[in-house]
Design an enzyme around this catalytic site. Structure first.
Site, PDB file in Angstrom:
ATOM      1  CE  LYS A  44      -0.427  -0.246   5.041  1.00 65.25           C
ATOM      2  NZ  LYS A  44      -1.302  -0.702   6.131  1.00 65.25           N
ATOM      3  CE1 TYR A 270      13.125  31.557   7.620  1.00 67.17           C
ATOM      4  CE2 TYR A 270      13.185  29.238   6.995  1.00 67.17           C
ATOM      5  CZ  TYR A 270      13.060  30.575   6.654  1.00 67.17           C
ATOM      6  OH  TYR A 270      12.863  30.919   5.349  1.00 67.17           O
TER       7      TYR A 270
HETATM    8  C1  LIG Z   1      -0.616  -1.894   6.606  1.00 64.48           C
HETATM    9  C2  LIG Z   1      -1.235  -3.184   6.948  1.00 64.48           C
HETATM   10  C3  LIG Z   1      -0.429  -4.312   7.164  1.00 64.48           C
HETATM   11  C4  LIG Z   1       1.072  -4.241   7.182  1.00 64.48           C
HETATM   12  O1  LIG Z   1       1.511  -3.624   8.394  1.00 64.48           O
HETATM   13  P1  LIG Z   1       3.052  -3.502   8.747  1.00 64.48           P
HETATM   14  O2  LIG Z   1       3.053  -3.032  10.156  1.00 64.48           O
HETATM   15  O3  LIG Z   1       3.614  -2.496   7.803  1.00 64.48           O
HETATM   16  O4  LIG Z   1       3.636  -4.837   8.558  1.00 64.48           O
HETATM   17  C5  LIG Z   1      -1.053  -5.514   7.395  1.00 64.48           C
HETATM   18  N1  LIG Z   1      -2.402  -5.607   7.423  1.00 64.48           N
HETATM   19  C6  LIG Z   1      -3.204  -4.541   7.237  1.00 64.48           C
HETATM   20  C7  LIG Z   1      -4.668  -4.708   7.295  1.00 64.48           C
HETATM   21  C8  LIG Z   1      -2.658  -3.294   6.988  1.00 64.48           C
HETATM   22  O5  LIG Z   1      -3.447  -2.233   6.808  1.00 64.48           O
END
Ligand SMILES: *Cc1c(COP(=O)(O)O)cnc(C)c1O
Length: 377
Positions: A44, A270
Protein backbone atom coordinates in the site's frame (compact mmCIF):
# COMPACT_ATOMS: atom_id res chain seq x y z
CA UNK A 1 19.98 20.57 -13.71
CA UNK A 2 17.57 19.08 -11.16
CA UNK A 3 18.17 19.89 -7.50
CA UNK A 4 20.89 17.59 -6.14
CA UNK A 5 18.62 15.33 -4.11
CA UNK A 6 17.80 11.68 -4.72
CA UNK A 7 15.76 8.84 -3.35
CA UNK A 8 17.51 5.61 -4.26
CA UNK A 9 15.40 2.47 -4.24
CA UNK A 10 16.99 -0.96 -3.73
CA UNK A 11 14.68 -3.74 -4.96
CA UNK A 12 17.38 -6.31 -4.10
CA UNK A 13 17.03 -5.29 -0.44
CA UNK A 14 13.27 -5.79 -0.67
CA UNK A 15 13.79 -9.28 -2.09
CA UNK A 16 16.30 -10.00 0.68
CA UNK A 17 13.86 -8.83 3.37
CA UNK A 18 11.08 -11.01 1.99
CA UNK A 19 13.57 -13.90 2.16
CA UNK A 20 14.23 -13.14 5.85
CA UNK A 21 10.49 -13.22 6.58
CA UNK A 22 10.00 -16.49 4.70
CA UNK A 23 13.01 -18.08 6.42
CA UNK A 24 11.68 -17.21 9.86
CA UNK A 25 8.24 -18.53 9.02
CA UNK A 26 9.66 -21.73 7.53
CA UNK A 27 11.77 -22.36 10.64
CA UNK A 28 8.87 -22.04 13.07
CA UNK A 29 6.49 -23.98 10.81
CA UNK A 30 9.06 -26.75 10.72
CA UNK A 31 9.26 -26.78 14.52
CA UNK A 32 5.48 -26.91 14.74
CA UNK A 33 5.27 -29.60 12.05
CA UNK A 34 3.02 -27.68 9.68
CA UNK A 35 3.14 -25.87 6.36
CA UNK A 36 4.63 -22.37 6.43
CA UNK A 37 2.15 -19.50 6.13
CA UNK A 38 1.74 -17.87 2.76
CA UNK A 39 2.83 -14.27 2.38
CA UNK A 40 0.99 -11.25 1.10
CA UNK A 41 3.60 -8.57 0.61
CA UNK A 42 1.85 -5.35 1.63
CA UNK A 43 2.52 -2.67 -0.97
CA UNK A 44 0.00 0.00 0.00
CA UNK A 45 0.96 3.69 -0.20
CA UNK A 46 2.99 3.23 -3.37
CA UNK A 47 4.82 0.27 -1.80
CA UNK A 48 5.60 2.35 1.31
CA UNK A 49 7.04 4.97 -1.01
CA UNK A 50 9.23 2.59 -3.03
CA UNK A 51 7.12 2.43 -6.18
CA UNK A 52 4.71 -0.27 -7.36
CA UNK A 53 6.71 -1.55 -10.37
CA UNK A 54 9.83 -2.02 -8.21
CA UNK A 55 7.77 -3.86 -5.62
CA UNK A 56 6.05 -6.14 -8.13
CA UNK A 57 9.39 -7.45 -9.39
CA UNK A 58 11.15 -7.43 -5.98
CA UNK A 59 8.34 -9.45 -4.38
CA UNK A 60 8.03 -12.04 -7.15
CA UNK A 61 8.45 -14.76 -4.50
CA UNK A 62 5.46 -13.55 -2.47
CA UNK A 63 2.20 -15.50 -2.75
CA UNK A 64 0.16 -12.35 -3.17
CA UNK A 65 0.24 -8.57 -2.94
CA UNK A 66 -1.98 -6.52 -0.61
CA UNK A 67 -2.87 -2.83 -0.87
CA UNK A 68 -5.73 -0.34 -0.65
CA UNK A 69 -5.84 1.65 -3.87
CA UNK A 70 -7.52 0.37 -7.02
CA UNK A 71 -5.06 2.34 -9.12
CA UNK A 72 -2.18 0.44 -7.54
CA UNK A 73 -3.94 -2.89 -7.92
CA UNK A 74 -4.57 -2.27 -11.61
CA UNK A 75 -0.93 -1.22 -12.06
CA UNK A 76 0.15 -4.53 -10.52
CA UNK A 77 -1.94 -6.45 -13.04
CA UNK A 78 -0.62 -4.29 -15.89
CA UNK A 79 2.93 -4.94 -14.67
CA UNK A 80 2.22 -8.66 -15.06
CA UNK A 81 1.37 -9.81 -11.51
CA UNK A 82 -0.95 -12.79 -11.93
CA UNK A 83 -1.05 -14.12 -8.36
CA UNK A 84 -3.66 -12.92 -5.82
CA UNK A 85 -4.11 -9.22 -5.09
CA UNK A 86 -5.93 -8.36 -1.87
CA UNK A 87 -7.62 -5.01 -1.33
CA UNK A 88 -7.23 -4.52 2.42
CA UNK A 89 -10.15 -2.12 2.72
CA UNK A 90 -12.22 -3.90 0.11
CA UNK A 91 -14.28 -1.69 -2.18
CA UNK A 92 -15.59 1.75 -1.35
CA UNK A 93 -18.58 2.07 -3.64
CA UNK A 94 -20.69 -0.01 -5.97
CA UNK A 95 -18.81 0.97 -9.13
CA UNK A 96 -15.58 -0.41 -7.68
CA UNK A 97 -17.02 -3.91 -7.99
CA UNK A 98 -16.71 -3.81 -11.77
CA UNK A 99 -12.94 -3.25 -11.33
CA UNK A 100 -12.78 -6.01 -8.75
CA UNK A 101 -14.28 -8.41 -11.28
CA UNK A 102 -12.33 -7.10 -14.28
CA UNK A 103 -8.91 -7.27 -12.61
CA UNK A 104 -9.54 -10.40 -10.62
CA UNK A 105 -9.00 -8.77 -7.22
CA UNK A 106 -9.68 -10.24 -3.79
CA UNK A 107 -11.50 -7.98 -1.35
CA UNK A 108 -11.82 -7.62 2.39
CA UNK A 109 -15.40 -7.29 3.60
CA UNK A 110 -15.41 -5.38 6.85
CA UNK A 111 -18.75 -3.57 7.05
CA UNK A 112 -22.42 -3.95 6.31
CA UNK A 113 -22.70 -1.61 3.29
CA UNK A 114 -20.23 -3.80 1.39
CA UNK A 115 -22.49 -6.81 1.86
CA UNK A 116 -25.44 -4.80 0.61
CA UNK A 117 -23.52 -3.71 -2.50
CA UNK A 118 -22.56 -7.31 -3.24
CA UNK A 119 -26.23 -8.22 -3.02
CA UNK A 120 -26.89 -5.93 -6.00
CA UNK A 121 -23.83 -6.74 -8.10
CA UNK A 122 -24.22 -9.09 -11.04
CA UNK A 123 -20.95 -10.83 -11.81
CA UNK A 124 -20.05 -13.75 -14.05
CA UNK A 125 -18.03 -15.34 -11.29
CA UNK A 126 -18.25 -15.04 -7.51
CA UNK A 127 -16.29 -12.15 -5.94
CA UNK A 128 -13.53 -13.59 -3.76
CA UNK A 129 -13.57 -12.13 -0.28
CA UNK A 130 -12.03 -12.26 3.16
CA UNK A 131 -14.35 -11.63 6.09
CA UNK A 132 -12.80 -9.26 8.62
CA UNK A 133 -13.36 -9.53 12.35
CA UNK A 134 -12.71 -6.64 14.74
CA UNK A 135 -10.86 -8.16 17.70
CA UNK A 136 -9.79 -4.94 19.42
CA UNK A 137 -8.33 -2.55 16.87
CA UNK A 138 -11.77 -0.95 16.60
CA UNK A 139 -11.16 0.33 13.12
CA UNK A 140 -12.40 -2.15 10.51
CA UNK A 141 -14.30 -5.39 10.90
CA UNK A 142 -17.39 -6.98 12.37
CA UNK A 143 -17.70 -7.12 16.13
CA UNK A 144 -19.18 -9.78 18.33
CA UNK A 145 -22.51 -7.95 18.04
CA UNK A 146 -22.63 -7.37 14.27
CA UNK A 147 -20.88 -10.55 13.23
CA UNK A 148 -23.64 -13.19 13.32
CA UNK A 149 -26.02 -11.29 11.00
CA UNK A 150 -23.19 -10.25 8.67
CA UNK A 151 -21.90 -13.78 8.44
CA UNK A 152 -25.36 -15.07 7.71
CA UNK A 153 -25.76 -12.53 4.91
CA UNK A 154 -22.36 -13.52 3.53
CA UNK A 155 -23.37 -17.19 3.58
CA UNK A 156 -26.46 -16.31 1.55
CA UNK A 157 -24.21 -14.50 -0.97
CA UNK A 158 -21.98 -17.55 -1.11
CA UNK A 159 -25.02 -19.74 -1.67
CA UNK A 160 -26.12 -17.50 -4.55
CA UNK A 161 -22.64 -17.76 -6.04
CA UNK A 162 -22.14 -14.01 -5.73
CA UNK A 163 -19.28 -14.40 -3.29
CA UNK A 164 -16.58 -16.96 -2.71
CA UNK A 165 -15.37 -16.68 0.89
CA UNK A 166 -11.60 -17.17 0.97
CA UNK A 167 -11.20 -16.95 4.72
CA UNK A 168 -11.32 -14.77 7.79
CA UNK A 169 -8.95 -12.15 9.10
CA UNK A 170 -8.23 -9.62 11.80
CA UNK A 171 -5.60 -6.95 12.51
CA UNK A 172 -3.49 -6.47 15.65
CA UNK A 173 -3.48 -3.16 17.47
CA UNK A 174 -0.34 -3.53 19.60
CA UNK A 175 1.97 -6.20 18.18
CA UNK A 176 5.00 -3.89 18.14
CA UNK A 177 5.61 -4.18 21.88
CA UNK A 178 5.40 -7.19 24.14
CA UNK A 179 1.92 -6.32 25.30
CA UNK A 180 -0.63 -8.97 26.27
CA UNK A 181 -2.97 -7.43 23.68
CA UNK A 182 -1.88 -9.70 20.83
CA UNK A 183 -2.56 -12.92 22.69
CA UNK A 184 -5.94 -11.56 23.75
CA UNK A 185 -6.76 -10.64 20.15
CA UNK A 186 -5.75 -14.10 18.92
CA UNK A 187 -8.01 -15.70 21.50
CA UNK A 188 -10.88 -13.39 20.62
CA UNK A 189 -10.37 -14.13 16.92
CA UNK A 190 -10.44 -17.89 17.49
CA UNK A 191 -13.54 -17.58 19.65
CA UNK A 192 -15.39 -15.38 17.15
CA UNK A 193 -14.20 -17.00 13.91
CA UNK A 194 -17.36 -18.30 12.22
CA UNK A 195 -15.43 -20.49 9.75
CA UNK A 196 -12.69 -22.30 11.65
CA UNK A 197 -11.80 -24.48 8.66
CA UNK A 198 -11.08 -21.67 6.19
CA UNK A 199 -7.74 -19.92 5.71
CA UNK A 200 -6.94 -17.21 8.25
CA UNK A 201 -4.90 -14.01 8.12
CA UNK A 202 -3.81 -12.09 11.20
CA UNK A 203 -0.15 -11.11 11.23
CA UNK A 204 1.39 -7.78 10.21
CA UNK A 205 5.20 -7.34 10.24
CA UNK A 206 5.52 -7.29 14.01
CA UNK A 207 3.38 -10.39 14.56
CA UNK A 208 5.03 -12.16 11.62
CA UNK A 209 8.57 -11.56 12.89
CA UNK A 210 7.65 -12.53 16.47
CA UNK A 211 7.10 -16.12 15.47
CA UNK A 212 5.97 -17.17 18.96
CA UNK A 213 2.40 -16.25 17.95
CA UNK A 214 2.40 -19.04 15.38
CA UNK A 215 2.05 -21.71 18.08
CA UNK A 216 -1.24 -20.12 19.19
CA UNK A 217 -2.73 -20.31 15.70
CA UNK A 218 -4.38 -23.37 14.18
CA UNK A 219 -2.27 -25.40 11.75
CA UNK A 220 -4.37 -24.90 8.62
CA UNK A 221 -3.76 -22.43 5.81
CA UNK A 222 -2.56 -19.04 7.00
CA UNK A 223 -1.56 -15.86 5.16
CA UNK A 224 0.64 -13.26 6.83
CA UNK A 225 0.65 -9.60 5.81
CA UNK A 226 4.08 -8.06 6.40
CA UNK A 227 4.63 -4.51 5.20
CA UNK A 228 7.22 -2.26 6.78
CA UNK A 229 9.83 -4.97 7.44
CA UNK A 230 9.98 -5.75 3.71
CA UNK A 231 11.32 -2.25 3.19
CA UNK A 232 14.03 -2.68 5.81
CA UNK A 233 12.54 -0.68 8.67
CA UNK A 234 11.62 -2.16 12.02
CA UNK A 235 8.04 -2.58 13.23
CA UNK A 236 9.31 -2.76 16.81
CA UNK A 237 10.00 -0.11 19.40
CA UNK A 238 12.86 -2.08 20.95
CA UNK A 239 14.41 -4.10 18.11
CA UNK A 240 16.36 -2.54 15.23
CA UNK A 241 15.99 -3.50 11.58
CA UNK A 242 19.70 -4.35 11.54
CA UNK A 243 19.33 -6.81 14.43
CA UNK A 244 16.50 -8.49 12.49
CA UNK A 245 18.77 -8.95 9.47
CA UNK A 246 16.79 -6.50 7.35
CA UNK A 247 18.37 -4.24 4.74
CA UNK A 248 17.16 -0.69 4.02
CA UNK A 249 15.33 -0.58 0.70
CA UNK A 250 15.76 3.14 0.23
CA UNK A 251 18.36 5.83 0.73
CA UNK A 252 17.57 9.54 0.89
CA UNK A 253 20.54 11.74 0.11
CA UNK A 254 21.22 15.30 -1.03
CA UNK A 255 24.26 17.39 -1.76
CA UNK A 256 25.79 20.27 0.15
CA UNK A 257 24.96 23.43 -1.80
CA UNK A 258 26.67 25.95 0.51
CA UNK A 259 29.05 26.01 3.46
CA UNK A 260 28.98 28.57 6.26
CA UNK A 261 31.68 29.16 8.85
CA UNK A 262 29.90 30.42 11.98
CA UNK A 263 31.41 31.89 15.13
CA UNK A 264 30.66 30.84 18.69
CA UNK A 265 27.39 32.46 19.74
CA UNK A 266 25.91 32.74 16.22
CA UNK A 267 22.63 31.01 15.49
CA UNK A 268 21.67 28.82 12.54
CA UNK A 269 18.43 29.03 10.58
CA UNK A 270 14.87 30.05 11.44
CA UNK A 271 13.85 30.71 14.99
CA UNK A 272 17.41 30.66 16.35
CA UNK A 273 16.87 27.19 17.81
CA UNK A 274 20.59 26.36 17.64
CA UNK A 275 23.45 28.54 18.86
CA UNK A 276 27.00 27.48 17.95
CA UNK A 277 28.87 26.73 21.19
CA UNK A 278 32.19 27.15 19.33
CA UNK A 279 33.25 28.08 15.79
CA UNK A 280 31.55 25.58 13.44
CA UNK A 281 31.49 24.62 9.79
CA UNK A 282 27.88 24.23 8.62
CA UNK A 283 26.79 22.41 5.48
CA UNK A 284 23.58 23.56 3.83
CA UNK A 285 21.91 20.50 2.26
CA UNK A 286 19.40 20.47 -0.62
CA UNK A 287 16.62 18.71 1.29
CA UNK A 288 13.80 20.24 3.28
CA UNK A 289 10.34 19.50 4.53
CA UNK A 290 8.91 20.04 1.05
CA UNK A 291 10.91 16.93 0.10
CA UNK A 292 9.38 14.95 2.95
CA UNK A 293 12.10 15.40 5.55
CA UNK A 294 10.25 15.88 8.87
CA UNK A 295 10.32 19.53 9.93
CA UNK A 296 10.12 18.54 13.57
CA UNK A 297 13.48 16.66 13.43
CA UNK A 298 15.49 18.55 16.06
CA UNK A 299 19.17 19.49 16.25
CA UNK A 300 21.05 16.28 16.99
CA UNK A 301 19.22 14.16 14.40
CA UNK A 302 21.94 12.03 12.73
CA UNK A 303 23.20 12.20 9.13
CA UNK A 304 26.26 10.67 7.45
CA UNK A 305 28.82 12.64 5.41
CA UNK A 306 31.80 10.90 3.78
CA UNK A 307 31.19 7.87 5.99
CA UNK A 308 31.28 10.03 9.14
CA UNK A 309 28.25 10.41 11.38
CA UNK A 310 27.34 13.95 12.17
CA UNK A 311 24.15 15.77 13.09
CA UNK A 312 21.60 18.28 12.00
CA UNK A 313 21.75 21.70 13.61
CA UNK A 314 18.96 24.28 13.50
CA UNK A 315 15.48 24.00 12.02
CA UNK A 316 14.57 22.23 8.82
CA UNK A 317 13.58 24.74 6.12
CA UNK A 318 11.26 24.07 3.21
CA UNK A 319 14.07 23.30 0.75
CA UNK A 320 17.18 23.04 2.92
CA UNK A 321 18.53 21.66 6.13
CA UNK A 322 21.81 22.28 7.91
CA UNK A 323 24.40 19.82 9.22
CA UNK A 324 27.48 20.20 11.36
CA UNK A 325 30.55 19.63 9.16
CA UNK A 326 33.06 20.24 11.97
CA UNK A 327 33.82 16.48 12.21
CA UNK A 328 34.10 16.22 8.38
CA UNK A 329 36.72 18.73 7.25
CA UNK A 330 36.95 17.12 3.80
CA UNK A 331 33.31 17.94 2.98
CA UNK A 332 32.86 20.48 0.15
CA UNK A 333 30.01 21.96 -1.85
CA UNK A 334 28.76 18.97 -3.85
CA UNK A 335 29.56 16.40 -1.15
CA UNK A 336 26.67 13.97 -0.64
CA UNK A 337 24.89 13.90 2.72
CA UNK A 338 23.11 10.63 3.51
CA UNK A 339 19.97 11.49 5.43
CA UNK A 340 18.48 8.03 5.98
CA UNK A 341 18.57 4.48 4.72
CA UNK A 342 21.43 3.01 2.64
CA UNK A 343 24.61 4.93 3.44
CA UNK A 344 23.03 6.91 6.26
CA UNK A 345 21.44 6.47 9.68
CA UNK A 346 18.52 4.06 9.75
CA UNK A 347 15.17 5.57 8.92
CA UNK A 348 13.98 4.34 12.32
CA UNK A 349 16.68 6.32 14.10
CA UNK A 350 15.80 9.52 12.24
CA UNK A 351 12.12 8.86 12.93
CA UNK A 352 12.77 8.41 16.62
CA UNK A 353 14.53 11.77 16.80
CA UNK A 354 11.59 13.35 14.98
CA UNK A 355 9.05 11.75 17.31
CA UNK A 356 7.53 9.49 14.67
CA UNK A 357 8.00 6.06 13.08
CA UNK A 358 9.91 4.89 10.02
CA UNK A 359 6.59 4.17 8.29
CA UNK A 360 5.81 7.88 8.15
CA UNK A 361 9.18 8.90 6.75
CA UNK A 362 9.41 6.33 3.95
CA UNK A 363 5.90 7.09 2.77
CA UNK A 364 6.30 10.87 3.00
CA UNK A 365 9.07 11.60 0.46
CA UNK A 366 7.39 13.97 -1.97
CA UNK A 367 7.07 13.53 -5.75
CA UNK A 368 9.55 16.31 -6.50
CA UNK A 369 12.40 14.09 -5.23
CA UNK A 370 13.83 12.13 -8.19
CA UNK A 371 13.69 8.33 -7.71
CA UNK A 372 16.45 6.05 -8.90
CA UNK A 373 16.01 2.29 -9.02
CA UNK A 374 19.35 0.72 -8.10
CA UNK A 375 20.33 -2.59 -9.65
CA UNK A 376 22.42 -3.75 -6.69
CA UNK A 377 22.66 -3.04 -2.97
C1 LIG B 1 -0.62 -1.89 6.61
C2 LIG B 1 -1.23 -3.18 6.95
C3 LIG B 1 -0.43 -4.31 7.16
C4 LIG B 1 1.07 -4.24 7.18
O1 LIG B 1 1.51 -3.62 8.39
P1 LIG B 1 3.05 -3.50 8.75
O2 LIG B 1 3.05 -3.03 10.16
O3 LIG B 1 3.61 -2.50 7.80
O4 LIG B 1 3.64 -4.84 8.56
C5 LIG B 1 -1.05 -5.51 7.39
N1 LIG B 1 -2.40 -5.61 7.42
C6 LIG B 1 -3.20 -4.54 7.24
C7 LIG B 1 -4.67 -4.71 7.29
C8 LIG B 1 -2.66 -3.29 6.99
O5 LIG B 1 -3.45 -2.23 6.81
Amino acid sequence: MPRPIALKIYPAAMTHNLGIVKQRLARVADELGRAAPKVWAVIKANAYGHGIPAAVSAFAAADGLAMLDFEEAVLCRQTGWDKPILLLEGFFDFDDLALVAQYDLDVVIHQQEQLDMLQRFESERPIRAYFKINTGMNRLGFTERSLPAAWQQLQALVHDKRVHCLGTMTHFSWADESAPATEEQINRFLALNPAPGLPISLCNSAATLHTRWQALLPPHEQWVRPGICLYGATPFVEESAHSLGLLPAQGLSAEIISIQEVLAGQTIGYGHTFTAPQPMRIGVVACGYADGYPRHAPSGTPAVVLGQRTQLVGRISMDMLTVDLTPVPAARVGTVVHLWGQGGPSVDEVAQHAGTIGYELVTAVTPRVPRHIMTSI
